[in-house]
Write a protein that holds these residues in place. Structure first.
Motif, PDB file in Angstrom:
ATOM      1  N   GLU A 169      41.488  44.365  30.056  1.00 14.39           N
ATOM      2  CA  GLU A 169      41.791  45.540  30.873  1.00 14.39           C
ATOM      3  C   GLU A 169      40.672  46.580  30.852  1.00 14.39           C
ATOM      4  OE1 GLU A 169      44.255  46.093  33.124  1.00 14.39           O
ATOM      5  OE2 GLU A 169      44.773  44.015  32.730  1.00 14.39           O
ATOM      6  N   GLN A 170      39.879  46.652  29.791  1.00 15.43           N
ATOM      7  CA  GLN A 170      38.815  47.642  29.765  1.00 15.43           C
ATOM      8  C   GLN A 170      37.689  47.271  30.734  1.00 15.43           C
ATOM      9  OE1 GLN A 170      39.689  45.905  26.944  1.00 15.43           O
ATOM     10  NE2 GLN A 170      37.875  45.229  25.867  1.00 15.43           N
ATOM     11  N   ASP A 171      37.682  46.039  31.236  1.00 12.29           N
ATOM     12  CA  ASP A 171      36.696  45.607  32.228  1.00 12.29           C
ATOM     13  C   ASP A 171      37.182  45.851  33.649  1.00 12.29           C
ATOM     14  OD1 ASP A 171      35.079  44.718  30.171  1.00 12.29           O
ATOM     15  OD2 ASP A 171      35.820  42.659  30.280  1.00 12.29           O
ATOM     16  N   ARG A 172      38.266  46.578  33.801  1.00 14.14           N
ATOM     17  CA  ARG A 172      38.863  46.783  35.106  1.00 14.14           C
ATOM     18  C   ARG A 172      38.968  48.275  35.409  1.00 14.14           C
ATOM     19  NH1 ARG A 172      40.417  41.923  36.641  1.00 14.14           N
ATOM     20  NH2 ARG A 172      41.490  42.660  38.478  1.00 14.14           N
ATOM     21  N   LYS A 173      38.924  48.602  36.689  1.00 14.36           N
ATOM     22  CA  LYS A 173      39.151  49.964  37.165  1.00 14.36           C
ATOM     23  C   LYS A 173      40.499  49.958  37.869  1.00 14.36           C
ATOM     24  CE  LYS A 173      37.886  54.134  38.521  1.00 14.36           C
ATOM     25  NZ  LYS A 173      38.364  55.202  37.736  1.00 14.36           N
ATOM     26  N   HIS A 174      41.332  50.928  37.543  1.00 12.63           N
ATOM     27  CA  HIS A 174      42.685  50.981  38.095  1.00 12.63           C
ATOM     28  C   HIS A 174      42.831  52.163  39.043  1.00 12.63           C
ATOM     29  CE1 HIS A 174      43.036  48.728  34.313  1.00 12.63           C
ATOM     30  NE2 HIS A 174      43.903  48.011  34.992  1.00 12.63           N
ATOM     31  N   PHE A 175      43.483  51.919  40.175  1.00 13.08           N
ATOM     32  CA  PHE A 175      43.718  52.940  41.184  1.00 13.08           C
ATOM     33  C   PHE A 175      45.209  52.951  41.526  1.00 13.08           C
ATOM     34  CE2 PHE A 175      39.537  51.054  41.922  1.00 13.08           C
ATOM     35  CZ  PHE A 175      38.698  52.150  41.950  1.00 13.08           C
ATOM     36  N   GLU A 176      45.901  54.021  41.204  1.00 12.80           N
ATOM     37  CA  GLU A 176      47.310  54.138  41.579  1.00 12.80           C
ATOM     38  C   GLU A 176      47.386  54.437  43.073  1.00 12.80           C
ATOM     39  OE1 GLU A 176      47.743  57.344  38.670  1.00 12.80           O
ATOM     40  OE2 GLU A 176      49.553  56.296  37.999  1.00 12.80           O
ATOM     41  N   LEU A 177      48.315  53.789  43.776  1.00 15.15           N
ATOM     42  CA  LEU A 177      48.484  54.098  45.187  1.00 15.15           C
ATOM     43  C   LEU A 177      48.996  55.519  45.374  1.00 15.15           C
ATOM     44  CD1 LEU A 177      48.107  51.016  45.436  1.00 15.15           C
ATOM     45  CD2 LEU A 177      49.809  51.083  47.247  1.00 15.15           C
ATOM     46  N   ASP A 178      49.929  55.921  44.532  1.00 18.86           N
ATOM     47  CA  ASP A 178      50.462  57.283  44.567  1.00 18.86           C
ATOM     48  C   ASP A 178      50.414  57.836  43.145  1.00 18.86           C
ATOM     49  OD1 ASP A 178      51.784  59.660  44.821  1.00 18.86           O
ATOM     50  OD2 ASP A 178      53.571  58.822  45.761  1.00 18.86           O
ATOM     51  N   PRO A 179      49.381  58.594  42.805  1.00 20.28           N
ATOM     52  CA  PRO A 179      49.222  59.074  41.433  1.00 20.28           C
ATOM     53  C   PRO A 179      50.365  59.957  40.943  1.00 20.28           C
ATOM     54  CG  PRO A 179      47.188  59.348  42.663  1.00 20.28           C
ATOM     55  CD  PRO A 179      48.249  58.956  43.639  1.00 20.28           C
ATOM     56  N   ASP A 180      51.150  60.498  41.844  1.00 22.65           N
ATOM     57  CA  ASP A 180      52.240  61.381  41.442  1.00 22.65           C
ATOM     58  C   ASP A 180      53.586  60.681  41.350  1.00 22.65           C
ATOM     59  OD1 ASP A 180      50.509  63.585  41.235  1.00 22.65           O
ATOM     60  OD2 ASP A 180      50.624  63.899  43.401  1.00 22.65           O
ATOM     61  N   LEU A 224      41.003  37.560  39.418  1.00 23.57           N
ATOM     62  CA  LEU A 224      40.000  38.106  38.510  1.00 23.57           C
ATOM     63  C   LEU A 224      39.248  39.258  39.173  1.00 23.57           C
ATOM     64  CD1 LEU A 224      38.559  34.806  37.013  1.00 23.57           C
ATOM     65  CD2 LEU A 224      40.189  36.394  35.957  1.00 23.57           C
ATOM     66  N   ALA A 225      39.103  39.207  40.482  1.00 19.89           N
ATOM     67  CA  ALA A 225      38.385  40.251  41.212  1.00 19.89           C
ATOM     68  C   ALA A 225      39.285  41.454  41.481  1.00 19.89           C
ATOM     69  CB  ALA A 225      37.844  39.696  42.521  1.00 19.89           C
ATOM     70  N   VAL A 226      40.447  41.208  42.073  1.00 19.14           N
ATOM     71  CA  VAL A 226      41.356  42.306  42.432  1.00 19.14           C
ATOM     72  C   VAL A 226      42.785  41.791  42.404  1.00 19.14           C
ATOM     73  CG1 VAL A 226      41.191  41.912  44.927  1.00 19.14           C
ATOM     74  CG2 VAL A 226      41.811  44.161  44.086  1.00 19.14           C
ATOM     75  N   ARG A 227      43.664  42.653  41.937  1.00 17.53           N
ATOM     76  CA  ARG A 227      45.095  42.348  41.985  1.00 17.53           C
ATOM     77  C   ARG A 227      45.849  43.661  42.124  1.00 17.53           C
ATOM     78  NH1 ARG A 227      43.863  40.595  36.465  1.00 17.53           N
ATOM     79  NH2 ARG A 227      44.566  42.190  35.025  1.00 17.53           N
TER      80      ARG A 227
END
Length: 143
Positions: free
Chosen positions: A2-13, A105-108
């Protein structure tokens, strides 16, 4: 890992949101190919949206909006061409005449609750300190 990944929440709130998880190597490979990056993200979100019974996905994350922006100006043919380039690079694979397999491995796209507890604790702590979405600071203006 997981430290090799960048995470983006669709709705951060929202606590019940989906999260785009991209490998940092995939991000670096696509940094000079904004159309391909947008197509990969769009395909992943389309697949996730079709699996959600609640309806269409709502994106309130400016980073995802920025990454997806090229999709708004691309024609259908240009998106398909970008997907073909992604397939040639191993990010996706065509499955039948209409299907696309996305290399996880690329995106999920995962539910927020499926993320490691440590990452969730860091996000929650950042939100508590900053009063909302812990976004990275804006770049300093150049002189």
């Amino acid at each position: 890992m997981e430290q090799d990944r960048k995470h983006f929440e669709l709705d951060p709130d929202s606590d019940d949101t989906l999260v785009v998880s991209m490998h940092t190597d995939a991000i670096m490979d696509l940094v000079c190919s904004p159309y391909e990056a947008a197509a990969l993200l769009w395909v992943a979100l389309e697949a996730a949206g079709k699996r959600r019974p609640e309806g269409p996905l709502t994106i309130r994350n400016w980073q995802l909006g920025f990454l997806l922006a090229p999709v708004d100006v691309l024609t259908r043919g240009e998106v398909l061409e970008a997907v073909d380039r992604l397939a040639a690079r191993g990010f996706v694979k065509r499955v039948g005449p209409q299907g696309i397999w996305i290399n996880p491995l690329a995106v999920r796209v995962v539910a927020r609750r499926e993320l490691p507890a440590r990452l969730l604790m860091q996000w929650n702590a950042g939100k508590a300190r900053g009063g909302g979405n812990p976004s990275p600071p804006a770049p300093a203006p150049s002189a």
